[in-house]
Write an enzyme that holds these catalytic residues in place. Structure first.
Site, PDB file in Angstrom:
ATOM      1  N   GLY C  54       0.821  -1.199   0.000  1.00  0.00           N
ATOM      2  CA  GLY C  54       0.000   0.000   0.000  1.00  0.00           C
ATOM      3  C   GLY C  54       0.856   1.251   0.000  1.00  0.00           C
ATOM      4  N   SER C  55       0.310   2.370  -0.480  1.00  0.00           N
ATOM      5  CA  SER C  55       1.016   3.644  -0.375  1.00  0.00           C
ATOM      6  C   SER C  55       0.827   4.212   1.031  1.00  0.00           C
ATOM      7  CB  SER C  55       0.483   4.617  -1.423  1.00  0.00           C
ATOM      8  OG  SER C  55       0.887   4.192  -2.711  1.00  0.00           O
ATOM      9  N   GLY C  56       1.487   5.333   1.290  1.00  0.00           N
ATOM     10  CA  GLY C  56       1.389   5.951   2.608  1.00  0.00           C
ATOM     11  C   GLY C  56       2.595   5.658   3.475  1.00  0.00           C
ATOM     12  N   HIS C  57       3.556   4.891   2.939  1.00  0.00           N
ATOM     13  CA  HIS C  57       4.758   4.533   3.699  1.00  0.00           C
ATOM     14  C   HIS C  57       6.005   5.202   3.127  1.00  0.00           C
ATOM     15  CE1 HIS C  57       2.100   1.566   5.280  1.00  0.00           C
ATOM     16  NE2 HIS C  57       2.042   0.904   4.150  1.00  0.00           N
ATOM     17  N   ASP C 110      -1.177  -8.180   0.867  1.00  0.00           N
ATOM     18  CA  ASP C 110       0.057  -8.222   0.079  1.00  0.00           C
ATOM     19  C   ASP C 110       0.365  -9.648  -0.341  1.00  0.00           C
ATOM     20  OD1 ASP C 110       0.179  -5.553   0.547  1.00  0.00           O
ATOM     21  OD2 ASP C 110       2.052  -5.557   1.660  1.00  0.00           O
ATOM     22  N   HIS C 219      -0.040   0.909   9.197  1.00  0.00           N
ATOM     23  CA  HIS C 219      -1.242   1.209   8.429  1.00  0.00           C
ATOM     24  C   HIS C 219      -2.274   1.926   9.268  1.00  0.00           C
ATOM     25  CE1 HIS C 219       0.627  -2.164   6.318  1.00  0.00           C
ATOM     26  NE2 HIS C 219       0.197  -1.572   5.241  1.00  0.00           N
TER      27      HIS C 219
END
Ligand SMILES: Nc1ncnc2c1ncn2[C@@H]1O[C@H](COP(=O)(O)OP(=O)(O)O)[C@@H](O)[C@H]1O
Ligand SMILES: Nc1ncnc2c1ncn2[C@@H]1O[C@H](COP(=O)(O)OP(=O)(O)O)[C@@H](O)[C@H]1O
Ligand SMILES: [Mg+2]
Ligand SMILES: [Mg+2]
Ligand SMILES: [Mg+2]
Ligand SMILES: [Mg+2]
Lengths: 331, 229, 331, 229
Positions: C54-57, C110, C219
């Site tokens: 996921g993005s945001g990391h 994932d 997350h």
């Protein structure tokens, strides 16, 4: 206030202690008085570079001590200029016999404390030149202010002057190139949320959920205007236009575009701003030939960003590209 | 009542107490139009001054210090503030005390010497800060204080009358900085938004001068206002 | 919610567009499907490395694409695993003929999406090995959970496996060294404040002013325990002890100590945590021979930090030291 | 009332509407014990499904589609969900529809075919997710739904009775996940703290099966419940 801190009075000391351990290969951290110098001391025959100011802007300045950038950094208390008794030994530690350049952000406190230290250093036969960084276009540079502030553009001055010194330029030449950067760099910032100084425990200003501050400095000061929350594209334009106008950029100009995070904004958002700023510059016929995106000149955990544009020529571009090896900047 | 080196010590110790009591107020003023550290800066500085004076007191204890120049105390204050306060106010107050020390070489100050001390301090602040009256800085407290002290001395007032005039004028003048738009120091970045708030440095100047008067009133053993020095 | 964003639905796309422009010398950013590959494509004869999630990391994973680390990265929506149709072309783009290693953080999403993509890739005769990263000791690794999560230790897996691939190791050897890192790396994190997913607009959990979450993931999930706010020293110990215990560190061990910011905490605080963690490790007789301090594996603008410890030997240390040239990690 | 490919289309279009209406609720459930994206994930996926079906509808318009296998629609749904949802739920729902499509090759489904469709979907989710009943996942809605559908078919119920049984069981079962402690998926990281919240995937399964029943009730032209497909 929730912070990863112990006693707020020890915030700077505790952080520097960790910094010293993490980067023992690059720096020595001195206490009493507090300053940071490059490992193995001054480089013989090289012009020394010293900068400093209040803490809370990490990695500025201590994170820029090392090959190709600063020889010493002087961290004051949080958002408080360091004192002459800290600055003087830093100037001395940076001197490799070719004199020292002091890079000072234009704040009354920094200016006065560096002035005193430089006087003391000169009294001990140290050759010191000072350069004042004042890139913040949010502040009008007029008789009726303390002049423009020094903000994120300071990084460019330190990097480029550091490269010139590393190449063996003499003190006058290093000071000249630093002043050339100052003449060609402008910045402007926005805060989405204030920061909290550890010993105060209160946000530096109060912002409603739908307000932002345009034209903030890096000390949690309120900005020039409080406006309603807007999109990243709109905010970017509100920052970029005054910067580009003040620089009088013309089609064909080549620039470094530096989007800087204020400490509490995620990298992903900085890239959104970068993308828009880049398109705006390209819309003006300006070429972005160098870029930097990240949180380098911060204001504790403030949420927000600043945009810095540096007009480049071959000399500045080559000095920007020159190798640098510090805790926070390396290539 | 004589203003000697002991008075000077009482003055700065009382200032340290006043700053401690007003720390949050000063910081809050600075938060409004500056960066919210003025109370903390001065607190750090005057605590260091007290520590230095305590250490010096041990050294001289037992010796006759009756002819100790007033300026000796002021010089310790100056160098300590310069090396511990930082920010704008550190060099400014440091210079004020340094210049004051230079005109206070005698062991006793008469009314005109007190005026000279205050004039020198003001001159130090104004020249260091390149500030004039009306720019919403501590100069806006120092200048009316000096003016009032000069008038009191011309009117034949004693040392206490001179200090009282200075303290009262500074207190009022600090309040009068509220409507001003700052054109020096960090508050100037705010432009028009700096109006409506008292200048923190003007307020701390009023505290400092108030402490000078109280130290004189109190005398060596506590005295008039009942507080021990 | 105040963020430097335009339409929340475009958060990832806008950010990647800026990233692509800022790092055009290092990466190509593909759209439809979205993935990031190294400039000039796969390196002939070199094992390819792909990671994603996921993005945001950010900067994970796209910020680690480049020489000595990843060949491709696959960003999903914010906190949402990417889909097989994104992962497949990334695997193909990374293949230089020597096969591809997929580095997958252990989350159900994932794992499932990478599994599918790998099946599809194998159907097209691509040789793929997968390594699962599960360094988070906050989650018990038992039959009764989805197993430990992959968090900041992922950076070490990507760096070290990337160095092995750059040195010419074959697919089995690169996978082996990646698994060796996984076996020797543990992490644990704390949140002082939650983060807000753009499209939700609400904080991922609600924390009182005097509470923190210990054992959070990356997350915005709540952690294992909610405890009263404590000092940096206490918090550091609460993170470091389980990490060191789970690794069964013994006197004489040599480690990499990585203090990672969650995105909204300033660098100065990370150094406070680093200093304390280092002293705690030294108190156990453990030598910290390598260090990393910064916000590399983040959770949007979450305030907090994680501590990662990797047990080193000569091989891992040399691979860690090997040159790397990516947007976010470079030496 | 027959369950044909048109019914399958109505089913997923209604699911898209139901997910849109419940997006915030699903996200809020996921915020409590997961990462707060389940509503957004499914919304993105089913919007894409609708777009794909719209595009396909243009292609086939005018052709006789009366013998179109139900599974054709389900397969489009499967591949679209797999490539647009991401997260855990994307592959899980994707696999469910893929397996369901494989057992739905005929143009009309009788009650036992509906049961087979649901069984295949459950089998897909459970095998993909390696989850069993009681682990606080969407399996906890699918399994009771399949059980209820099987019973309804054994009792001689028609297609609608079978779907109604499945939908009602799933709805109740989703609610019944509240006290469970999660041992699969993201919620398992919370340990005991996952108890007290409904599982978002179980809730979305109930929405999905509710839409299947509503689509059957509504018939080709809107019908019983008054809403157009
Ligand atoms: N140029 C100046 N001349 C005189 N006084 C000044 C000047 N600049 C600032 N000051 C005084 O200093 C005060 C602020 O001190 P302080 O907060 O300690 O330092 P800083 O502004 O560096 O944080 C102001 O309130 C003002 O009274
Ligand atoms: N192993 C599994 N088996 C079955 N269902 C699962 C499994 N893991 C997660 N789920 C379901 O997926 C839902 C979460 O979906 P979603 O939020 O879209 O993905 P993510 O957890 O990746 O953010 C959970 O509520 C649960 O019902
Ligand atoms: Mg200050
Ligand atoms: Mg201040
Ligand atoms: Mg997710
Ligand atoms: Mg989720």
């Amino acid at each position: 206030m929730k912070k990863l801190l112990n006693n707020p009075a020890d915030a700077v000391a505790d952080s520097l202690a960790g910094f010293a351990l993490a980067h023992a290969d690059l720096v020595d951290v001195h206490r009493d008085p507090v300053y940071v110098s490059r490992k193995d001391g001054a480089v013989n025959g090289k012009v020394g570079l010293v900068s400093g100011g209040g803490s809370g802007h990490e990695p500025l300045h201590a994170g820029f001590v090392g090959d190709g950038m600063l020889d010493a950094a002087v961290p004051g208390a949080v958002f408080t200029s360091p004192t002459p008794d800290q600055i003087l030994p830093a100037l001395q530690a940076a001197d490799g016999g070719a004199g020292v350049l002091a890079i000072v952000k234009n704040y009354t406190g920094d200016v006065l404390n560096f002035e005193t230290a430089v006087e003391l250093a000169e009294a001990e036969d140290l050759q010191v030149e000072s350069v004042l960084v004042n890139d913040d276009v949010a502040v009008e540079d007029s008789l009726y202010t303390a002049g423009r502030r020094g903000v994120a553009g300071t990084l460019a001055v330190e990097k480029i002057a550091g490269a010139a010194a590393a190449r063996g330029a003499d003190l006058a030449a290093v000071a000249d190139v630093a002043r050339k950067v100052v003449a060609n760099v402008r910045s402007m910032g926005v805060a989405l949320a204030a920061c909290t100084v550890p010993h105060s425990g209160r946000p530096s200003f109060d912002l409603a959920d739908d307000e932002i501050e345009i034209g903030i400095g890096i000390h949690g000061e309120p900005g020039r205007h409080r406006v309603p929350m807007a999109s990243a594209d709109e905010i970017t334009q509100a920052l970029l236009d005054p910067v580009a106008d003040d620089l009088t950029l013309v089609p064909g100009d080549r620039v470094l575009l530096f989007v800087n995070g204020m400490g509490g904004s995620p990298l992903s958002e900085l890239y959104v701003v970068y993308g828009r700023a880049r398109r705006l510059l390209e819309g003006r016929g300006v070429t972005v030939s160098r870029s930097l995106v990240g949180s380098y000149v911060t204001s504790l955990e403030m949420q927000g960003a600043s945009i810095t544009v540096l007009r480049l020529d071959d000399e500045l571009e080559a000095l920007w590209d020159a190798p640098v090896h510090t805790a926070a900047l390396r290539w | 009542m004589t203003l000697d080196a002991d008075w000077a010590e009482r003055w700065v110790r009382r200032t340290a107490e006043a700053v401690e009591a007003a720390k949050d107020e000063l910081t809050e003023l600075d938060r409004q139009i500056g960066d919210g550290d003025h109370g903390e800066n001065l607190h750090r500085g005057f605590q260091a001054v007290v520590a230095r004076l305590d250490a010096a007191a041990v050294e001289v204890s037992g010796l006759d210090t009756s002819d100790r120049p007033v300026g000796d105390v002021l010089k310790i204050v100056a160098t300590t503030l310069m090396s511990t306060v930082g920010g704008a106010s550190g060099p400014l107050y440091g210079t004020a005390f340094l210049r004051a020390s230079k005109v206070s070489g005698r062991p006793q100050l008469d009314p005109s010497s007190v005026v000279a001390l205050l004039e020198a301090a003001l001159e130090g602040v104004a020249s260091r800060g390149k500030a004039q009256v009306g720019e919403k800085t501590m100069v806006d407290a120092w200048q009316p204080a000096v003016d009032a002290a000069e008038r009191a001395a011309q009117d034949g007032g004693d040392e206490i009358a001179v200090l009282r005039a200075a303290a009262e004028a500074a207190d009022k003048a600090a309040h009068d900085t509220i409507p001003l738009v700052a054109t020096k120091g960090r508050a100037s970045y705010l432009g028009e938004r700096s109006a409506g708030h008292e200048d923190p440095g003007a307020r701390s100047t009023a505290l400092l001068l108030g402490a000078a008067m109280a130290a004189a009133l109190a005398g060596p053993d506590g005295g008039a206002d009942g507080a021990a020095a």
